[in-house]
Design a protein around this motif. Sequence first.
Motif, PDB file in Angstrom:
ATOM      1  N   ALA A 187      28.392  29.487  21.903  1.00 52.10           N
ATOM      2  CA  ALA A 187      27.894  29.710  20.537  1.00 52.10           C
ATOM      3  C   ALA A 187      28.225  28.511  19.650  1.00 52.10           C
ATOM      4  O   ALA A 187      27.379  28.046  18.877  1.00 52.10           O
ATOM      5  N   CYS A 188      29.452  28.003  19.769  1.00 56.89           N
ATOM      6  CA  CYS A 188      29.843  26.819  18.994  1.00 56.89           C
ATOM      7  C   CYS A 188      28.936  25.637  19.326  1.00 56.89           C
ATOM      8  O   CYS A 188      28.472  24.915  18.442  1.00 56.89           O
ATOM      9  N   LEU A 189      28.709  25.441  20.613  1.00 54.24           N
ATOM     10  CA  LEU A 189      27.875  24.321  21.059  1.00 54.24           C
ATOM     11  C   LEU A 189      26.427  24.493  20.591  1.00 54.24           C
ATOM     12  O   LEU A 189      25.769  23.531  20.197  1.00 54.24           O
ATOM     13  N   SER A 190      25.923  25.722  20.644  1.00 53.96           N
ATOM     14  CA  SER A 190      24.538  25.975  20.242  1.00 53.96           C
ATOM     15  C   SER A 190      24.345  25.738  18.749  1.00 53.96           C
ATOM     16  O   SER A 190      23.345  25.149  18.326  1.00 53.96           O
ATOM     17  N   ILE A 191      25.309  26.164  17.941  1.00 55.55           N
ATOM     18  CA  ILE A 191      25.217  25.936  16.496  1.00 55.55           C
ATOM     19  C   ILE A 191      25.297  24.440  16.198  1.00 55.55           C
ATOM     20  O   ILE A 191      24.540  23.907  15.382  1.00 55.55           O
ATOM     21  N   GLY A 192      26.228  23.748  16.879  1.00 55.66           N
ATOM     22  CA  GLY A 192      26.332  22.302  16.696  1.00 55.66           C
ATOM     23  C   GLY A 192      25.044  21.599  17.074  1.00 55.66           C
ATOM     24  O   GLY A 192      24.578  20.691  16.372  1.00 55.66           O
ATOM     25  N   TYR A 193      24.438  22.009  18.192  1.00 56.62           N
ATOM     26  CA  TYR A 193      23.158  21.436  18.610  1.00 56.62           C
ATOM     27  C   TYR A 193      22.081  21.682  17.554  1.00 56.62           C
ATOM     28  O   TYR A 193      21.288  20.784  17.240  1.00 56.62           O
ATOM     29  N   THR A 194      22.034  22.881  17.008  1.00 58.34           N
ATOM     30  CA  THR A 194      20.991  23.235  16.041  1.00 58.34           C
ATOM     31  C   THR A 194      21.071  22.351  14.800  1.00 58.34           C
ATOM     32  O   THR A 194      20.047  21.841  14.316  1.00 58.34           O
ATOM     33  N   PHE A 195      22.280  22.148  14.297  1.00 57.20           N
ATOM     34  CA  PHE A 195      22.434  21.253  13.151  1.00 57.20           C
ATOM     35  C   PHE A 195      22.091  19.810  13.536  1.00 57.20           C
ATOM     36  O   PHE A 195      21.426  19.090  12.780  1.00 57.20           O
ATOM     37  N   GLY A 196      22.556  19.383  14.707  1.00 60.39           N
ATOM     38  CA  GLY A 196      22.271  18.026  15.144  1.00 60.39           C
ATOM     39  C   GLY A 196      20.795  17.779  15.326  1.00 60.39           C
ATOM     40  O   GLY A 196      20.270  16.722  14.956  1.00 60.39           O
ATOM     41  N   GLU A 197      20.089  18.763  15.869  1.00 64.24           N
ATOM     42  CA  GLU A 197      18.652  18.636  16.062  1.00 64.24           C
ATOM     43  C   GLU A 197      17.921  18.602  14.718  1.00 64.24           C
ATOM     44  O   GLU A 197      16.929  17.881  14.551  1.00 64.24           O
ATOM     45  N   SER A 198      18.394  19.378  13.759  1.00 64.75           N
ATOM     46  CA  SER A 198      17.782  19.367  12.432  1.00 64.75           C
ATOM     47  C   SER A 198      17.881  17.977  11.807  1.00 64.75           C
ATOM     48  O   SER A 198      16.874  17.391  11.391  1.00 64.75           O
ATOM     49  N   LEU A 199      19.079  17.431  11.759  1.00 60.49           N
ATOM     50  CA  LEU A 199      19.263  16.102  11.187  1.00 60.49           C
ATOM     51  C   LEU A 199      18.628  15.027  12.061  1.00 60.49           C
ATOM     52  O   LEU A 199      18.228  13.967  11.570  1.00 60.49           O
ATOM     53  N   GLY A 200      18.524  15.291  13.360  1.00 60.88           N
ATOM     54  CA  GLY A 200      17.898  14.335  14.257  1.00 60.88           C
ATOM     55  C   GLY A 200      16.420  14.141  14.006  1.00 60.88           C
ATOM     56  O   GLY A 200      15.847  13.107  14.386  1.00 60.88           O
ATOM     57  N   ARG A 201      15.767  15.106  13.350  1.00 62.31           N
ATOM     58  CA  ARG A 201      14.347  14.920  13.010  1.00 62.31           C
ATOM     59  C   ARG A 201      14.160  13.775  12.021  1.00 62.31           C
ATOM     60  O   ARG A 201      13.071  13.197  11.934  1.00 62.31           O
ATOM     61  N   LEU A 202      15.206  13.435  11.271  1.00 64.21           N
ATOM     62  CA  LEU A 202      15.121  12.281  10.379  1.00 64.21           C
ATOM     63  C   LEU A 202      14.931  11.001  11.182  1.00 64.21           C
ATOM     64  O   LEU A 202      14.214  10.087  10.756  1.00 64.21           O
TER      65      LEU A 202
END
Length: 349
Positions: free
Chosen positions: A151-166
């Motif tokens: 769950a920790c890893l999935s949440i971290g990925y989700t935020f990283g993917e969001s900012l990665g769209r930049l």
Amino acid sequence: MDIIFFVVGLGLLIGVVLSWGFKTLPKEKWQMVAAFPREKLDQGQWRGMNLTWYGLLSANAYTFGVIMAVILAASAGMPIFVLVLVTVLLLAVTIPASKIVARIVEKKKATLTIGGALFAGVVTAPWIIMLVNATLGTAFNFHLPVAVMMACLSIGYTFGESLGRLACLSFGCCYGKPLSRCDAPTRKLFEHFNVVFTGETKKVAYASGLAGEKMIPIQIITAVIYAISGLVGTLLFLRGFAETALVETLVVTQVWRVVSEFFRADFRGERKFSMYQIMALSAIAYTIAVLAFFPDPEVAVSLDNGFKALWDPGMILFFQGVWVVSFLHSGRSTVTASKISFHVVKDNI
């Protein structure tokens, strides 16, 4: 720290960063962040290596995702040195996978894929966690709950993917369809909400010849959806619902991955239903199967413990290391080149 205050503050911070990126990064000057000379050419010029905003923004996204995963895992009482080890092992899998999977699916050696990296991470994460439990966990008397850690890893990925769209907006990749090729309802929907890329070295220009056209802003939509999903997942986790947070973030991100590809114009392989879409659905099914064997245990969560973990000097150096490795991996452009010349400004002698 109050949980609601933390989540709202986090949302405001991400919102400011995304708003800046949406308005700024599609412009031509936001593709290259620097260039440095590598070898001398004729007439006093040097062949340059381009360093990209794609790499810088990707490194920021990677690092922010890791920081969020560490905060949440430390809040759940997991040992710091174990978090570092698990993160390093996962990055050792996902960073190379981003190139390897893209090369297999798209048959291009200079392409990266976050979707492929995510799939590799989802498949290997439970086994890495179990390996750490069986070795160091036995030696030092600790146990990482698989569902909680994922769950920790999935949440971290989700935020990283969001900012990665930049990063995608900066490089002009992962782009949506041009409005000129869409049906009337779609054109009307995105007439005042679209993105226009400028610059002939952006991928949207050299791969599809679509620079200057109004396009479905798929990167912006993805960034917003993922940011909201990450915030919801964070709130659920800090309220003690780790398994629900895992399912929520994974289902939202991967279902949107499947849907969004129908609105994209960049090359995703030869299939109409791409391998990336198959990987996304497979990741959901695989995770649900894993949860059947590793049910969510009762975990006490303290956000204060999570923030205390950040101020450890070793953790600060670790985060810096993640940033540097990520930037070196994705920031050196292999599809663009430059010529650099130097001269003396005589008026300043």
